[in-house]
Design a protein around this motif. Structure first.
Motif, PDB file in Angstrom:
ATOM      1  N   LEU A 106       0.831  -1.207   0.000  1.00 43.96           N
ATOM      2  CA  LEU A 106       0.000   0.000   0.000  1.00 43.96           C
ATOM      3  C   LEU A 106       0.864   1.255   0.000  1.00 43.96           C
ATOM      4  O   LEU A 106       0.544   2.250  -0.630  1.00 43.96           O
ATOM      5  N   LEU A 107       1.972   1.170   0.724  1.00 41.14           N
ATOM      6  CA  LEU A 107       2.881   2.314   0.782  1.00 41.14           C
ATOM      7  C   LEU A 107       3.414   2.636  -0.608  1.00 41.14           C
ATOM      8  O   LEU A 107       3.465   3.798  -1.013  1.00 41.14           O
ATOM      9  N   MET A 108       3.758   1.570  -1.339  1.00 41.44           N
ATOM     10  CA  MET A 108       4.290   1.788  -2.683  1.00 41.44           C
ATOM     11  C   MET A 108       3.252   2.459  -3.578  1.00 41.44           C
ATOM     12  O   MET A 108       3.561   3.383  -4.317  1.00 41.44           O
ATOM     13  N   ILE A 109       2.020   1.982  -3.478  1.00 36.89           N
ATOM     14  CA  ILE A 109       0.949   2.609  -4.272  1.00 36.89           C
ATOM     15  C   ILE A 109       0.844   4.079  -3.913  1.00 36.89           C
ATOM     16  O   ILE A 109       0.767   4.950  -4.774  1.00 36.89           O
ATOM     17  N   THR A 110       0.866   4.326  -2.604  1.00 38.23           N
ATOM     18  CA  THR A 110       0.708   5.702  -2.144  1.00 38.23           C
ATOM     19  C   THR A 110       1.797   6.598  -2.716  1.00 38.23           C
ATOM     20  O   THR A 110       1.525   7.677  -3.237  1.00 38.23           O
ATOM     21  N   ILE A 111       3.034   6.118  -2.616  1.00 32.85           N
ATOM     22  CA  ILE A 111       4.139   6.943  -3.101  1.00 32.85           C
ATOM     23  C   ILE A 111       4.004   7.162  -4.599  1.00 32.85           C
ATOM     24  O   ILE A 111       4.144   8.282  -5.101  1.00 32.85           O
ATOM     25  N   ALA A 112       3.695   6.090  -5.309  1.00 36.28           N
ATOM     26  CA  ALA A 112       3.578   6.205  -6.763  1.00 36.28           C
ATOM     27  C   ALA A 112       2.482   7.197  -7.127  1.00 36.28           C
ATOM     28  O   ALA A 112       2.684   8.089  -7.963  1.00 36.28           O
ATOM     29  N   LEU A 113       1.333   7.076  -6.457  1.00 35.26           N
ATOM     30  CA  LEU A 113       0.237   7.987  -6.777  1.00 35.26           C
ATOM     31  C   LEU A 113       0.598   9.424  -6.446  1.00 35.26           C
ATOM     32  O   LEU A 113       0.235  10.349  -7.156  1.00 35.26           O
ATOM     33  N   GLY A 130      -1.785   6.479   3.833  1.00 33.50           N
ATOM     34  CA  GLY A 130      -0.431   5.921   3.862  1.00 33.50           C
ATOM     35  C   GLY A 130      -0.393   4.427   4.119  1.00 33.50           C
ATOM     36  O   GLY A 130       0.682   3.862   4.268  1.00 33.50           O
ATOM     37  N   GLY A 131      -1.543   3.791   4.180  1.00 39.26           N
ATOM     38  CA  GLY A 131      -1.544   2.330   4.272  1.00 39.26           C
ATOM     39  C   GLY A 131      -1.725   1.770   5.669  1.00 39.26           C
ATOM     40  O   GLY A 131      -1.608   0.579   5.881  1.00 39.26           O
ATOM     41  N   THR A 132      -2.026   2.621   6.631  1.00 37.14           N
ATOM     42  CA  THR A 132      -2.280   2.115   7.982  1.00 37.14           C
ATOM     43  C   THR A 132      -3.748   1.694   8.076  1.00 37.14           C
ATOM     44  O   THR A 132      -4.612   2.408   7.588  1.00 37.14           O
TER      45      THR A 132
END
Ligand SMILES: Nc1ncnc2c1ncn2[C@@H]1O[C@H](COP(=O)(O)OP(=O)(O)OP(=O)(O)O)[C@@H](O)[C@H]1O
Ligand SMILES: Nc1ncnc2c1ncn2[C@@H]1O[C@H](COP(=O)(O)OP(=O)(O)OP(=O)(O)O)[C@@H](O)[C@H]1O
Ligand SMILES: [Mg+2]
Ligand SMILES: [Mg+2]
Lengths: 314, 351, 503, 343
Positions: free
Chosen positions: D18-25, D278-280
């Motif tokens: 999820l963190l990776m998605i967040t950063i990418a987005l 952020g994926g929490t």
């Protein structure tokens, strides 16, 4: 406008337009909507402006962010209607460092260095409070009650808001001059009709003999009217209880015409043209006064309200 | 022996603690200001602080009903109900005023406004339900979207103005009818509670909701459509918010997008918790939530009556809430019991 | 205290609301001994363990441990661990979100520079698991693994920590024979090191294989403590049940081979990517089909795609020769299927609901939301099944989570029997169920088959399967590798098929 | 063959995904902003830095919220705690002549005690966190009003010097309208926020306490049975969060230099939504402080979009923020369910 930075909005497109960033509080009341509308209709392309409007949703943090954003967008002027009076030093210094003049509207700012902003435009809340008080003095005299014990309650605005602070203080000044006036209780109705009604209900149960209600805005006055009626009492010029309210929006005129409300003290939201005037002066390199009050009036049921309301913009 | 079991049955009842808490709040009033309970008759309707509690608490009761089901089925809270109230109020006033800022007669039939407002409320709820049940977004986050947008939508509908409907009949829903002893909002909330009660008890919906809230996987395996149930509870919650919005709007015969139902979501959640419900989902007690709602309103009215400044009220509210939930805390009860028990043992040993 | 005794419990009393779970129970554990704790479902075994390790408080009684002068009272498992007691509880208790390695070492992580040394931890975990022949990635979260693997992880953790006392509450319920053997080897090793082991199981063979001594509980009371070697099996059973017990070896009516070959369910190339490779299977009316295979061979998965618990992504399914698309358990249920899931805690019980609600819920769901069963009807059904399956509960309104593990299982079974299914999938139905009831359940399965119903029966106990099944499908690595017909069924043949020697 | 497949799968496994998605987005969004508002200077480094400056307090608060959410709890009192912290600072320094340093220490101590009290109710009396912190929210807000109903500006010189101390980054200089060269700058609050992030990150990853937080959030009952002290872990989490909330309040105050009743209303929702973006997970057991940092940045970017757009009516601002938020949350949920399917 002068330049130097390749990213400035003033350079791109219509370079002869004056870019103004307006950081508005929000849209929490009709007054505010009218205020916004006044700016939007003044700072148009036809008039030679480009307006960047930002709504802070009643949050100071958001306004600080918006001002920082205006600075980065390279606007020519920043106009702020601050959510609160305090806490602007840092961001205003950032604007100053960039050389962008700042004009305040509606509420003032409490900063140590007055040169951080050019000037302030707005209503005089203390005067509004005093006006309300003086109107009551006259009204009572007229009714021949000037010697009697007068019991009153106040529905305050949101505690800490400039309008609340100023109106409370202004009225208190007049109150102090009248020994026979007896302020039973002040309680906040948070500027809303529903809360105003709820608080008024509570007042009415607690005190049997309320003569005057001071409502620090129209909406609370409407709530109070309903509460008074529900309690089986009457209000207005012909009723048991006298109500004074502030702002004087159109709905307040309706209430006065209906005979429920005695008096409404105006708070003029149409700041746009005045600010435009100031900007033109600054463009021309002239000095401007630090404090500029807008004109405000007082209306009561003795006037020809039907006619006046037709001329009102809000 | 028999007496003891009766006492135990009463004290063991799940509504016992919530009721005690309500009683304590009211009792405090009795001591501080006896005229809190004074009721007089004005215009054929009852009048007094207690009536105020019943009257003002209505919206909260209605919201608490919907919130209870949402909490039960999804172990999450719907924080958008306040905003949905504003949306419902706005659309109703918009339809009735035909887009004017203030009208003295209906531009469209009253029924039309009410029906569309309720439908829109349910649609808002359904949107939340869709996010939670289908997309499996955590409830608080899913409802955060409407929490943020709701008042914006309401303002959009009313074009940023407070829209007044100055028609006497419009005030009925939030006011009183002479001849009726209690204010109309009370009857509205009563109707919602009864409706919900029948829906839950006459059908097996209540059982399904609890099952889904406790163990959605197991519920799916026994043939319950977990996501449909969750969806329905949110839609129902939206409907309740719509009803509450109409009542609130009727009280001020206008739509005030910024203030209708402001912060009501928190009180509604609080009501659910004070009613002895777990916010972790599962078993629920509808009546507990109703009592919880009245407890909160009683507290607010009390504090107003005592003349506590509105922005300091939260402090007292917080203290009372902490005391109430502590009283209901299993742990604290266990601790007391242990203390009590050891004392008893010691006593009996002495004897 | 005798000097080879590590732990004594005296006069332990424990009440739950409405239930006397333990009454005046004594228990003694000696050094280097494996001590079986036996009793029927709800006898109080787990409660005794929970009391000992501080999960539950007890009213009166005394616990002493070697090396301590005075009586100890553990307030939490943490304190129990400090006293040298490590425990595997009946329901697997791991943190699903943490990695296998963390679950093994949490609370006692290897450190480097004051912080957790992940590298060492993962390395140690790998080694520890390998010593148990478990080949999994310790860095992956525990929730990715099946119940059986999780159980092995929990055991590995407890074994690795055990200092003075190791407690295993039904550790073998979801393990197959191979795993069980590995566990026993370990236990014997610890025994030699002087660790006292408390072992709870319902498998008599296992008791006689590893234990030195047996303590029997019945209805929360102590029946007695015996040396294993001196207590014949039947006597043990009699002591547990409080009555004599007829031999249960032969319950399957011999020779009554099912001649009716009417096909009820047929799966054609049914499969689900990542879990179960396409397979075909015919299930006849009145037939009990066993699924066998090693741990994680995909038995549960095979059954789940038929029921729609997992959506298949290839193949077709026919019920009564009619092609059906089952997209959800509900649809399967409406077609007369029933599924008793393997993971009781996660997928079976609805913890806070009462026994009554847990029993009637499936039938209610089948009937539909608006056809609510009357309270009277619900109570009648509940009472009937509490009686029939001898469910031990304070009353029918007790939340199911307060029942002992075995009794919970019976409630779930009752739930499905109540829906009167044509086809029922039983995934480890006898897990955690005592000998007496186990036989009852096996009889029940055969009775169902007699009534013309079809059953898929999954169990890790081959004997049990032999006793009940007409036919068996063998699985390996998510693939159906063969079928054994009635006459081919023998322990040997099955083992061979599982191992995959000649097939 | 199976094993290979498993190996590949594990890249997408766990909390990192999820963190990776967040950063990418976030990156995609920022680039879109740069392109859309190229003429208005969206790409200026200072625009990005302003995100950090304006949100330093929120970053710290979101970090505390992440810790709480990892244990499966929630804290909706943080906004009010910020208000009371700002008010206490302002009131002490302006009305009581307390020095800036003692005042700061006092508010940090207050946060600690406040957290301790909330933590006690949550972990020892087992009262639901939402309710405890709701009461905490009411209490802190009311307390703010009790201290003073005025707006108090902070004029304390030492405090202002902290607030206005510019740390200049001598890169990407440009000339302003007065002809002076301007470099991007940050304030000390940003440095403090980053320090806190790193410390919390290390704590979560490398200490027993940090791991216990995850264990408790994953399954409280199991954590207890594995021999962790669940109560103490939760208590400490709330104490830590209280401290971080007051520290966040302090940074917030550095930005606004004032105390008043209505301050930081709704900040708790910002913190919660940042952590979630952020994926929490609100359900506990999963989370990462750097995720929350990106959550804050994403919300900040959405707001920056809206200010740069500059013509939206008030209501459209709310709707636009919500729409972007919805878009983001839904996208994230779709990605997550795709991953679930692949499993
Ligand atoms: N939390 C609880 N609340 C109430 N009763 C309980 C609770 N836990 C257990 N019991 C009751 O205590 C009795 C003993 O249960 P226990 O779990 O110790 O049985 P057991 O011997 O382990 O059985 P099994 O073999 O089925 O696991 C049962 O009657 C059960 O219903
Ligand atoms: N040794 C193992 N290594 C890796 N993964 C395993 C292992 N054992 C099981 N699994 C996982 O478990 C899944 C299959 O488990 P499943 O529950 O279907 O097994 P089963 O045959 O029903 O056995 P049981 O029910 O006894 O656990 C596989 O998809 C795999 O992910
Ligand atoms: Mg047990
Ligand atoms: Mg299985």
């Amino acid at each position: 406008a002068d330049n130097g930075d390749s990213g400035d909005a003033s350079d791109s497109g219509d370079s002869d337009l004056i870019t103004v960033g307006y950081a508005q509080v929000g849209a929490e009341s009709d007054w505010r909507t009218a205020n916004t509308e006044s700016f939007k209709s003044t700072f148009t392309k036809e008039n030679g402006y480009e307006l960047i409007f930002d709504d802070a949703q009643q949050k100071q943090e958001n306004q600080i962010k918006a001002i920082r954003s205006f600075i980065q967008q390279g606007v020519d002027y920043i106009v702020v209607a601050p959510v609160v009076e305090t806490g602007w030093e840092t961001v205003l210094e950032e604007a100053k460092a960039e050389g962008i003049p700042v004009i305040l509207s509606d509420r003032q700012m409490d900063v140590s260095d007055e040169s951080l902003y050019e000037c302030w435009v707005g209503g005089n809340f203390i005067k509004e409070g005093e006006d309300g008080g003086h109107w009551l003095e006259d009204y009572l005299k007229e009714k021949g009650m000037d010697g009697e014990e007068i019991n009153m309650v106040t529905l305050q605005g949101t505690i800490g808001a400039s309008a609340q602070v100023g109106r409370t203080e202004g009225f208190a000044n007049v109150l102090a001059e009248n020994d026979n006036w007896n302020m039973l209780e002040l309680q906040t109705g948070e500027f809303t009709q529903a809360k105003g009604q709820e608080v008024m209900e509570s007042f009415l149960k607690k005190y049997d003999d309320i003569d005057v209600v001071i409502a620090e805005n129209d909406n609370m006055a409407f709530g109070a009217i309903d509460a008074i009626k529900a309690a089986g009492k009457t209000c207005g010029p012909d009723g048991d209880i006298t109500i004074i309210s502030f702002d004087a929006v159109k709905a307040a005129f309706d209430a006065m015409i209906a005979g429920d409300l005695n008096c409404a003290v105006e708070c003029n939201p149409l700041h746009g043209p005045r600010v435009a005037e100031i900007i033109q002066k600054l463009e021309a390199g002239e000095e401007v006064d630090k404090i500029q009050y807008v004109d405000e009036e007082l209306f009561d049921t003795s006037m020809d309200l039907e006619e006046i309301v037709k001329t009102r913009a809000y | 022996m028999k007496d003891k079991s009766l006492v135990r049955r009463i004290t063991g009842h799940r509504l016992f603690m919530p009721l005690v808490c309500l009683a304590i709040v009211l009792l405090a009033n009795l001591l501080r200001q006896p005229d809190f309970f004074k009721i007089t008759v004005k215009d054929g309707t009852l009048y007094g602080y207690v009536i105020d509690v019943i009257n003002r608490g209505s919206e909260l009761v209605i919201l608490a009903v919907g919130m209870t089901l949402v909490v039960s089925s999804s172990a999450g809270t719907d924080i958008s109900v306040g905003a949905i109230m504003a949306v419902a109020a706005a659309i109703c006033c918009f339809i009735l005023s035909g887009g004017q800022v203030s009208v003295n007669e209906y531009a469209n039939p009253y029924v039309l406004g009410v029906v569309i407002a309720l439908v829109l409320g349910a649609i808002c709820g359904a949107w939340n339900g869709f996010l939670v049940a289908k997309l499996r977004i955590q409830p608080m986050v899913a409802t955060l979207i409407l929490f943020t947008a709701g008042r914006g939508i309401a303002q959009l509908i009313t074009n940023g103005q407070i829209t007044y409907i100055r028609v006497p009949e419009y005030k009925v829903l939030g006011g009183s009818i002479s001849g009726l002893p209690l204010p109309v909002p009370f009857f509205v909330s009563l109707a919602v509670v009864i409706l919900a009660y029948i829906l839950l008890k006459r059908t097996s919906l209540g059982l399904y909701i609890e099952a889904v809230g406790i163990n959605p996987k197991a519920s799916r395996l026994v043939g319950i459509k977990s996501s449909l149930i969750i969806f329905l509870t949110y839609a129902f919650c939206g409907l309740c918010a719509g009803i509450a919005g109409l009542v609130a709007s009727s009280r001020i015969y206008s739509a005030d997008a910024n203030n209708v139902g402001l912060n009501m979501e928190l009180d509604a959640i609080l009501a659910v918790a004070l009613g002895g419900n777990s916010l972790g989902g599962g078993k629920f007690f509808l009546m507990g939530s109703v009592i919880g709602a009245y407890t909160i309103q009683a507290l607010t009215t009390t504090l107003y009556a005592m003349g506590v400044s509105a922005d300091q009220i939260p402090v007292y509210k917080a203290i009372v809430v902490v005391i109430i939930v502590s009283l209901q805390s299993e742990e604290l009860r266990k601790w007391f019991k242990k203390k009590f028990a050891t004392k008893k043992v010691v006593e009996s040993e002495v004897a | 205290m005798e000097n080879n005794v590590v732990l004594t419990m005296r006069n332990i009393n424990k009440n739950f609301p409405g239930v006397r779970a333990l009454s005046k129970v004594d228990f003694t554990l000696r050094k280097g001994e494996i001590h079986a704790l036996m009793g029927e479902n709800g006898a109080g075994k787990s409660t005794l363990i929970k009391v000992l390790t501080g999960v539950e408080e007890f009213e009166t009684g005394e616990i002493r441990m070697a090396g301590c002068e005075c009586a100890i009272v553990n307030k939490s498992p943490e304190e129990a661990q400090k006293c040298g007691i490590s425990t595997v509880y009946q329901e697997v208790n791991l943190c699903p979100n943490l990695s296998v390695a963390e679950n093994l070492y949490i609370g006692r992580e290897p450190k480097k520079f004051g912080g957790i040394d992940w590298k060492t931890m993962n390395k140690n975990a790998k080694a520890l698991l390998e010593s148990l022949d478990i080949d999994i990635d310790p860095k992956k979260a525990v929730e990715n693994y099946s119940v059986a693997i999780q159980q092995m992880v929990a055991i590995a953790r407890a074994v690795d920590m055990s200092a003075a006392v190791l407690i295993l509450d039904e550790p073998t319920s979801s393990l197959d024979d191979g795993e069980v053997e590995k566990l026993f080897t370990l236990m014997r090793k610890l025994q030699k090191q002087g660790v006292g082991i408390i072992f709870v199981t319902h498998f008599l063979e296992q008791v006689y294989e590893v234990t030195d001594r047996i303590t029997v509980l019945r209805n929360g009371e102590l029946v007695g403590e015996y040396e294993t070697a001196k207590l014949p099996r039947l006597e043990l059973v009699a002591k547990m049940m409080g009555k004599d017990f007829d031999d249960l070896a032969k319950i399957k009516p011999e020779g009554v081979s099912k001649t009716k070959a009417e096909v009820l369910i047929e799966a054609k190339e049914l499969g689900r990517r990542g879990t179960i490779k396409p397979y075909s299977l015919q299930i006849n009316k009145g037939e009990v089909i066993g699924l066998t295979g090693l741990l994680g061979s995909g038995r549960s998965e095979l059954a789940r795609v038929i029921y729609g618990a997992d959506k298949p992504d290839t193949g077709e399914l026919f019920v009564n020769d009619e092609k059906v698309h089952i997209k959800s358990p509900r649809e399967a249920m409406m077609r007369g299927m029933a599924y008793l899931p393997e993971d009781r805690k996660a997928e079976g019980i609805i913890a806070d609901l009462s026994v009554r609600e847990n029993i009637i819920i499936a039938l209610q769901a089948k009937r539909g939301m608006f056809k609510r069963m009357s309270t009277k009807e619900q109570e009648e059904f509940t009472d009937k099944y509490i009686e029939l399956l001898q469910i031990k509960t304070a009353n029918r309104e007790t939340p199911i989570k307060q029942l002992s593990g075995g009794n919970q299982q019976k409630v779930i079974l009752a739930r499905w029997l109540l829906t009167n299914p044509d086809f029922i999938i039983l995934d480890e139905p006898t897990r955690g169920i005592d000998v007496g009831t186990k036989t009852e359940i096996q009889k029940l399965v055969l009775q169902l088959a007699d009534e013309g119903k079809s059953v898929i029966f999954i169990s890790s106990e081959i004997e049990e399967m032999l006793r009940t099944c007409n036919r068996m499908a063998v699985l390996r690595d998510g693939q159906k590798v063969g079928e054994l017909e009635e006459d081919e069924l023998s322990q040997e043949a099955i083992m061979k098929a599982i191992a995959g020697g000649d097939r | 063959m199976m094993n290979k497949k498993k190996g590949r799968k594990s890249i997408l496994e766990g909390t990192g995904f999820l963190l990776m998605i967040t950063i990418a987005l976030f990156i995609v969004m920022y680039v879109i902003g740069c392109l859309l508002f190229a003429d208005k200077g969206f790409a200026k480094p200072q625009v990005f830095i302003n995100l950090l400056i304006s949100n330093a307090g929120l970053i710290v608060i979101a970090a505390g919220m992440t810790v709480i959410m990892i244990t499966g709890g929630i804290d909706i009192s943080v906004g009010s705690v910020v208000a009371v912290v700002c008010m206490m600072l302002a009131w002490m320094m302006e009305r009581k002549d307390v020095g800036a340093i003692p005042a700061t220490l006092i508010v940090l101590g207050f946060g600690l005690v406040f957290g301790l009290f909330q933590g006690f109710l949550v972990s020892y009396l087992k009262i639901q966190p939402f309710i405890v912190t709701l009461a905490g929210m009411f209490f802190a807000r009311g307390l703010t009003a009790m201290i003073s109903q005025d707006m108090i500006s902070i004029k304390n010189e030492m405090f202002l010097s902290w607030a206005k101390y510019k740390i200049v980054i001598p890169l990407f200089g440009r000339v302003n309208r007065r002809g002076e060269v301007m470099y991007p700058y940050i304030y000390p609050s940003v440095v403090i926020a980053f320090l806190v992030l790193v410390i919390i990150f290390l704590m979560l990853k490398y200490t027993k306490f940090g791991r216990s937080l995850y264990a408790v959030g994953g399954n409280e009952q199991s954590a207890l049975m594995m021999g962790l002290n669940v109560r103490r872990t939760k208590l400490y989490a709330y104490v830590l969060n209280g401290l971080l909330a007051s520290l966040g309040g302090f940074l917030f105050c550095l930005n606004t230099c004032a105390g008043f009743v209505e301050q930081a209303k709704g900040l708790e929702m910002d913190a919660i939504s940042s952590a979630v973006i952020g994926g929490t997970l609100l359900t506990g057991g999963v989370g990462n402080v750097f995720g929350s940092l990106f959550g804050v940045l994403i919300k900040g970017t959405i707001e920056t979009f809206i200010t740069f757009q500059g013509t939206l009516s008030s209501w459209w601002v709310r709707i636009a923020i919500a729409a972007l938020l919805a878009f983001f949350i839904i996208l994230q949920s779709i990605f997550a369910s795709l991953k679930e399917k692949r499993k």
